[in-house]
Design a protein around this motif. Structure first.
Motif, PDB file in Angstrom:
ATOM      1  N   ILE A 133      37.982 172.438 126.949  1.00  0.00           N
ATOM      2  CA  ILE A 133      38.778 172.244 125.616  1.00  0.00           C
ATOM      3  C   ILE A 133      36.898 170.924 124.610  1.00  0.00           C
ATOM      4  CG2 ILE A 133      40.267 171.171 124.751  1.00  0.00           C
ATOM      5  CD1 ILE A 133      41.423 170.499 127.562  1.00  0.00           C
ATOM      6  N   ASP A 134      36.789 172.213 123.659  1.00  0.00           N
ATOM      7  CA  ASP A 134      36.644 171.821 122.681  1.00  0.00           C
ATOM      8  C   ASP A 134      36.597 171.947 121.195  1.00  0.00           C
ATOM      9  OD1 ASP A 134      33.554 171.923 121.451  1.00  0.00           O
ATOM     10  OD2 ASP A 134      33.704 174.033 121.221  1.00  0.00           O
ATOM     11  N   ALA A 135      36.177 170.237 121.053  1.00  0.00           N
ATOM     12  CA  ALA A 135      36.617 169.977 119.533  1.00  0.00           C
ATOM     13  C   ALA A 135      35.510 169.867 118.053  1.00  0.00           C
ATOM     14  CB  ALA A 135      37.304 167.949 119.915  1.00  0.00           C
ATOM     15  N   SER A 136      34.832 170.885 118.942  1.00  0.00           N
ATOM     16  CA  SER A 136      33.883 170.990 117.561  1.00  0.00           C
ATOM     17  C   SER A 136      34.400 172.255 117.464  1.00  0.00           C
ATOM     18  CB  SER A 136      32.828 171.752 117.987  1.00  0.00           C
ATOM     19  OG  SER A 136      31.985 172.573 118.763  1.00  0.00           O
ATOM     20  N   THR A 137      33.249 172.699 115.804  1.00  0.00           N
ATOM     21  CA  THR A 137      34.374 173.820 115.600  1.00  0.00           C
ATOM     22  C   THR A 137      33.913 174.815 115.566  1.00  0.00           C
ATOM     23  OG1 THR A 137      34.169 173.326 113.436  1.00  0.00           O
ATOM     24  CG2 THR A 137      33.917 175.237 112.901  1.00  0.00           C
ATOM     25  N   ALA A 138      32.545 175.218 117.279  1.00  0.00           N
ATOM     26  CA  ALA A 138      32.276 176.202 117.434  1.00  0.00           C
ATOM     27  C   ALA A 138      32.843 177.960 118.015  1.00  0.00           C
ATOM     28  CB  ALA A 138      31.665 176.033 118.600  1.00  0.00           C
ATOM     29  N   HIS A 139      33.748 177.215 118.490  1.00  0.00           N
ATOM     30  CA  HIS A 139      34.725 178.384 119.187  1.00  0.00           C
ATOM     31  C   HIS A 139      36.271 178.663 118.578  1.00  0.00           C
ATOM     32  CE1 HIS A 139      31.305 177.185 122.133  1.00  0.00           C
ATOM     33  NE2 HIS A 139      32.188 177.847 122.677  1.00  0.00           N
ATOM     34  N   TYR A 163      43.068 179.417 121.248  1.00  0.00           N
ATOM     35  CA  TYR A 163      43.285 178.644 119.960  1.00  0.00           C
ATOM     36  C   TYR A 163      44.581 177.606 120.822  1.00  0.00           C
ATOM     37  CZ  TYR A 163      42.771 176.419 115.484  1.00  0.00           C
ATOM     38  OH  TYR A 163      43.490 175.840 113.935  1.00  0.00           O
ATOM     39  N   GLY A 164      44.178 176.655 120.848  1.00  0.00           N
ATOM     40  CA  GLY A 164      44.738 174.838 121.343  1.00  0.00           C
ATOM     41  C   GLY A 164      45.480 174.211 119.950  1.00  0.00           C
ATOM     42  N   LYS A 175      46.650 179.120 130.521  1.00  0.00           N
ATOM     43  CA  LYS A 175      45.619 179.832 131.378  1.00  0.00           C
ATOM     44  C   LYS A 175      44.700 179.989 130.982  1.00  0.00           C
ATOM     45  CE  LYS A 175      49.933 183.246 132.235  1.00  0.00           C
ATOM     46  NZ  LYS A 175      50.779 184.286 131.751  1.00  0.00           N
ATOM     47  N   SER A 176      44.125 179.495 130.555  1.00  0.00           N
ATOM     48  CA  SER A 176      42.833 179.625 130.328  1.00  0.00           C
ATOM     49  C   SER A 176      41.860 178.860 130.691  1.00  0.00           C
ATOM     50  CB  SER A 176      43.297 180.276 128.182  1.00  0.00           C
ATOM     51  OG  SER A 176      40.970 179.742 128.397  1.00  0.00           O
ATOM     52  N   THR A 177      41.080 179.102 130.486  1.00  0.00           N
ATOM     53  CA  THR A 177      39.184 178.254 130.753  1.00  0.00           C
ATOM     54  C   THR A 177      38.681 177.481 129.594  1.00  0.00           C
ATOM     55  OG1 THR A 177      38.188 179.623 131.616  1.00  0.00           O
ATOM     56  CG2 THR A 177      39.627 178.801 133.178  1.00  0.00           C
ATOM     57  N   ARG A 178      39.238 178.397 128.598  1.00  0.00           N
ATOM     58  CA  ARG A 178      38.959 177.954 127.533  1.00  0.00           C
ATOM     59  C   ARG A 178      39.033 178.047 126.194  1.00  0.00           C
ATOM     60  NH1 ARG A 178      35.307 177.863 130.772  1.00  0.00           N
ATOM     61  NH2 ARG A 178      33.363 178.859 131.097  1.00  0.00           N
ATOM     62  N   ILE A 179      39.366 176.717 125.614  1.00  0.00           N
ATOM     63  CA  ILE A 179      39.970 175.978 124.462  1.00  0.00           C
ATOM     64  C   ILE A 179      39.783 175.660 123.271  1.00  0.00           C
ATOM     65  CG2 ILE A 179      42.092 174.794 124.328  1.00  0.00           C
ATOM     66  CD1 ILE A 179      42.730 174.780 127.455  1.00  0.00           C
ATOM     67  N   ALA A 180      40.336 175.718 122.448  1.00  0.00           N
ATOM     68  CA  ALA A 180      39.459 175.152 120.977  1.00  0.00           C
ATOM     69  C   ALA A 180      40.281 174.848 119.926  1.00  0.00           C
ATOM     70  CB  ALA A 180      38.892 176.767 119.993  1.00  0.00           C
ATOM     71  N   ASN A 181      40.186 173.511 120.081  1.00  0.00           N
ATOM     72  CA  ASN A 181      40.978 172.514 120.108  1.00  0.00           C
ATOM     73  C   ASN A 181      40.817 172.184 118.315  1.00  0.00           C
ATOM     74  OD1 ASN A 181      42.328 169.881 121.288  1.00  0.00           O
ATOM     75  ND2 ASN A 181      41.211 168.684 119.682  1.00  0.00           N
ATOM     76  N   LYS A 211      47.433 163.993 116.104  1.00  0.00           N
ATOM     77  CA  LYS A 211      47.666 165.394 115.961  1.00  0.00           C
ATOM     78  C   LYS A 211      46.098 166.592 115.574  1.00  0.00           C
ATOM     79  CE  LYS A 211      50.508 168.490 117.004  1.00  0.00           C
ATOM     80  NZ  LYS A 211      50.647 169.360 118.448  1.00  0.00           N
ATOM     81  N   GLY A 212      46.143 166.092 114.786  1.00  0.00           N
ATOM     82  CA  GLY A 212      44.831 166.253 113.932  1.00  0.00           C
ATOM     83  C   GLY A 212      43.326 165.944 115.442  1.00  0.00           C
ATOM     84  N   ALA A 213      43.275 165.702 116.367  1.00  0.00           N
ATOM     85  CA  ALA A 213      42.016 165.486 116.784  1.00  0.00           C
ATOM     86  C   ALA A 213      42.339 165.402 118.166  1.00  0.00           C
ATOM     87  CB  ALA A 213      40.662 164.688 116.651  1.00  0.00           C
ATOM     88  N   SER A 214      42.655 163.851 118.697  1.00  0.00           N
ATOM     89  CA  SER A 214      42.100 163.336 120.122  1.00  0.00           C
ATOM     90  C   SER A 214      43.759 163.703 120.704  1.00  0.00           C
ATOM     91  CB  SER A 214      41.942 161.699 120.057  1.00  0.00           C
ATOM     92  OG  SER A 214      42.987 161.122 119.461  1.00  0.00           O
ATOM     93  N   GLY A 215      44.815 163.122 119.933  1.00  0.00           N
ATOM     94  CA  GLY A 215      45.712 163.877 120.824  1.00  0.00           C
ATOM     95  C   GLY A 215      46.142 164.869 120.773  1.00  0.00           C
ATOM     96  N   ALA A 216      45.760 166.530 120.205  1.00  0.00           N
ATOM     97  CA  ALA A 216      45.807 167.461 120.158  1.00  0.00           C
ATOM     98  C   ALA A 216      45.042 167.681 121.969  1.00  0.00           C
ATOM     99  CB  ALA A 216      45.245 168.098 119.077  1.00  0.00           C
ATOM    100  N   ALA A 217      44.102 167.225 121.360  1.00  0.00           N
ATOM    101  CA  ALA A 217      43.261 167.287 122.789  1.00  0.00           C
ATOM    102  C   ALA A 217      43.839 166.657 123.841  1.00  0.00           C
ATOM    103  CB  ALA A 217      41.575 166.677 122.162  1.00  0.00           C
TER     104      ALA A 217
END
Length: 325
Positions: free
Chosen positions: A78-84, A92-93, A107-113, A303-309
């Motif tokens: 789970i990536d909290a950066s802008t990169a992905h 998209y998370g 179902k994903s192993t790659r989730i963009a926060n 909801k904009g960062a840690s909660g969503a993660a």
């Protein structure tokens, strides 16, 4: 089963809040790296590949490097950066994006926060575009103000130090190059043909934010009214635990209280949902003038960062989505 979770970048603002939300959970074992080895690629690779899930709270380049260290195909990132956020192969998370998004995340192993501003902007725009009230190619304006914690350690220090070392600014517009890092995901997931004109700003408060989308209703093709917007939001977010949509009845109460009653002001206070994973949507407007403003209030670190993660982590691990929230 206890899931092993590693927060890469746990000393930062978002990482600290994620850790606080996960500490004490019996279904989570938090992994930590020796501080002396946190920049050692071999040590990072070892702990990343031993985890069930890794949450990246890193700058973009460091997040990409961390992903390159993954050799265990079962590890969920789970990536909290802008990169992905608009990268192929990444879910998209934003679970409330549409009815199939939770399943895509799970179902994903790659989730963009999502980004904090993007969460509010997409929450406001996606339902209107999806319902056909706003055409995908319509010129869109998005305004917002966030607490200074969204700017990271340097901005936090600047606002919390007294002048002259710090700042006495009460309000500061930024992103004036019209190339804010959240624009690609807003365009992509709001369903827009082009990026909106986005004017973010920072205020003298630590946490919380409000995003606004102003609309000339009478110029839109279907000439929708305020109630049409409210109905679109209510239908889109029906049954959602973390998104609160004010009903038409609520809107009527707001119109009567527009003179500045405390209840109305509390609803649009950018700090009113701090510490939560909630997002509030409300619409104010003038039917006679054919104008309206859709507003979203949320905690930029919730909801904009840690909660969503944490919400995304729960979905990825197949546990109660609201655990720790």
């Amino acid at each position: 089963m206890v899931a092993k979770v590693f927060i890469d970048g746990e000393a930062g603002t978002t990482g600290l809040q994620i850790r606080q939300r996960l500490e004490g959970r019996r279904d989570i074992e938090l992994l930590s790296i020796d501080p002396d080895r946190r920049k050692d690629p071999a040590a990072r690779a070892e702990i990343i590949n031993s985890a069930d899930a890794v949450i990246l709270c890193l700058p973009d380049d460091a997040a990409r490097e961390a992903v390159s260290l993954v050799t265990n195909p079962a590890v969920k990132i789970i990536d909290a950066s802008t990169a992905h956020r608009v990268a192929d192969g990444w879910a998209y998370g934003f679970a409330e994006l549409d009815k199939g998004q939770r399943d895509a995340i799970a179902k994903s192993t790659r989730i963009a926060n999502p980004g904090c501003y993007a969460t509010g902007a997409i929450a406001l725009l996606r339902p209107l575009v999806g319902a056909g009230l706003v055409p995908a190619d319509w010129p869109i304006f998005v305004n917002g103000i966030s607490g200074y914690s969204g700017g990271g350690k340097s901005l936090i220090a600047e606002f919390e130090r007294p002048a002259p070392e710090g700042t006495s600014d009460a309000f500061r517009p930024y992103g004036l190059t019209m190339a804010h890092k959240h624009l690609p995901e807003i365009r992509e997931y709001a369903g827009l043909a082009e990026a909106p004109l986005f004017t973010p700003s920072v205020g003298r408060f630590a946490q919380g934010m409000i995003i606004e989308v102003p609309l000339h209703l009478h110029r839109l093709p279907g000439k929708p009214g305020v109630v049409d917007l409210e109905h679109a939001y209510a239908a889109h977010y029906d049954g959602e635990a973390f998104i609160e949509v004010l009903s038409p009845r609520d809107a009527a109460v707001l119109k009567e209280a527009r003179a500045g009653a405390a209840g109305y002001q509390e609803l649009i206070d950018p700090e009113s949902l701090n510490g939560t994973n909630r997002l509030r949507i409300l619409v104010v407007g003038n039917e006679r003038n054919g104008q309206a403003v859709a507003m979203a209030v949320l905690d930029n670190l919730g909801k904009g960062a840690s909660g969503a993660a944490v919400q995304n982590l729960n979905l990825a691990l197949g546990v109660d989505e609201a655990a720790g929230l």
